[in-house]
Design a protein around this motif. Structure first.
Motif, PDB file in Angstrom:
ATOM      1  N   PRO A  31      51.502  37.683  -0.331  1.00 52.06           N
ATOM      2  CA  PRO A  31      52.726  37.045   0.176  1.00 52.06           C
ATOM      3  C   PRO A  31      53.955  37.922  -0.023  1.00 52.06           C
ATOM      4  O   PRO A  31      54.053  38.664  -0.992  1.00 52.06           O
TER       5      PRO A  31
ATOM      6  N   SER B 271      58.784  26.140  -0.444  1.00 48.18           N
ATOM      7  CA  SER B 271      58.199  27.350  -1.030  1.00 48.18           C
ATOM      8  C   SER B 271      58.566  28.537  -0.148  1.00 48.18           C
ATOM      9  O   SER B 271      58.895  28.381   1.032  1.00 48.18           O
ATOM     10  N   TRP B 272      58.503  29.745  -0.715  1.00 48.98           N
ATOM     11  CA  TRP B 272      58.795  30.947   0.075  1.00 48.98           C
ATOM     12  C   TRP B 272      57.816  31.054   1.234  1.00 48.98           C
ATOM     13  O   TRP B 272      58.194  31.413   2.342  1.00 48.98           O
ATOM     14  N   ARG B 273      56.561  30.722   0.993  1.00 47.84           N
ATOM     15  CA  ARG B 273      55.545  30.779   2.050  1.00 47.84           C
ATOM     16  C   ARG B 273      55.895  29.808   3.184  1.00 47.84           C
ATOM     17  O   ARG B 273      55.775  30.138   4.357  1.00 47.84           O
ATOM     18  N   TYR B 274      56.337  28.595   2.826  1.00 48.38           N
ATOM     19  CA  TYR B 274      56.685  27.602   3.842  1.00 48.38           C
ATOM     20  C   TYR B 274      57.909  28.054   4.646  1.00 48.38           C
ATOM     21  O   TYR B 274      57.933  27.916   5.873  1.00 48.38           O
TER      22      TYR B 274
ATOM     23  N   ALA C 288      48.193  36.982   4.537  1.00 46.79           N
ATOM     24  CA  ALA C 288      48.014  35.802   3.702  1.00 46.79           C
ATOM     25  C   ALA C 288      47.577  36.178   2.291  1.00 46.79           C
ATOM     26  O   ALA C 288      47.812  35.439   1.343  1.00 46.79           O
TER      27      ALA C 288
ATOM     28  N   ARG D 287      58.748  31.094   5.210  1.00 47.92           N
ATOM     29  CA  ARG D 287      58.262  32.176   6.077  1.00 47.92           C
ATOM     30  C   ARG D 287      57.605  31.577   7.323  1.00 47.92           C
ATOM     31  O   ARG D 287      57.862  32.012   8.448  1.00 47.92           O
ATOM     32  N   GLN D 288      56.775  30.561   7.132  1.00 45.42           N
ATOM     33  CA  GLN D 288      56.104  29.909   8.267  1.00 45.42           C
ATOM     34  C   GLN D 288      57.120  29.285   9.222  1.00 45.42           C
ATOM     35  O   GLN D 288      57.002  29.435  10.445  1.00 45.42           O
TER      36      GLN D 288
ATOM     37  N   TYR E  89      59.027  30.331  -7.141  1.00 46.83           N
ATOM     38  CA  TYR E  89      58.236  30.141  -5.929  1.00 46.83           C
ATOM     39  C   TYR E  89      58.923  29.378  -4.810  1.00 46.83           C
ATOM     40  O   TYR E  89      58.397  29.307  -3.690  1.00 46.83           O
TER      41      TYR E  89
END
Length: 109
Positions: free
Chosen positions: A7, A92-95, A4, A97-98, A76
């Motif tokens: 990223p 988002s890239w993070r979302y 976390a 990924r999740q 992003y």
């Protein structure tokens, strides 16, 4: 799974129309697949998520959607356009990924 604190970044997005999924490769070597139906049902837009707790809207036709376009949003995220007209979700890239990690099959053991 990505740390976390640092990223990971996508290095390749491929929209696979026949398989109805997004293939996304990250710079840490992760290769994830997200069905278009999941992307549509889990759109981060207020239209789907609602404006408050417990207001999420069902998308009954999600199993049949295709992604018709993807537009970068800064560095992003990406905005996806679906063939049912939905185009207000910014992923988002993070979302992504999740979502991709949540779609991974359980390890055999």
């Amino acid at each position: 799974m990505a740390d976390a604190g640092s990223p990971s970044w996508p290095v390749r997005l491929a929209f696979q129309a026949r398989a109805r999924r997004l293939s996304i490769a990250f710079d840490d070597g992760a290769q994830l697949y997200i069905p278009f139906a999941v992307l549509r049902r889990e759109s981060p837009s207020a239209e789907v998520q609602g404006h408050g707790t417990g207001e999420k809207r069902a998308v009954p036709h999600a199993d049949h959607v295709q992604v018709t376009a993807a537009e970068p949003v800064g560095r992003y995220a990406v905005r996806l356009v679906f063939d049912d007209g939905h185009d207000s979700g910014i992923y988002s890239w993070r979302y992504l990924r999740q979502l991709g990690e949540a779609c991974m099959p359980a390890p055999q053991g």
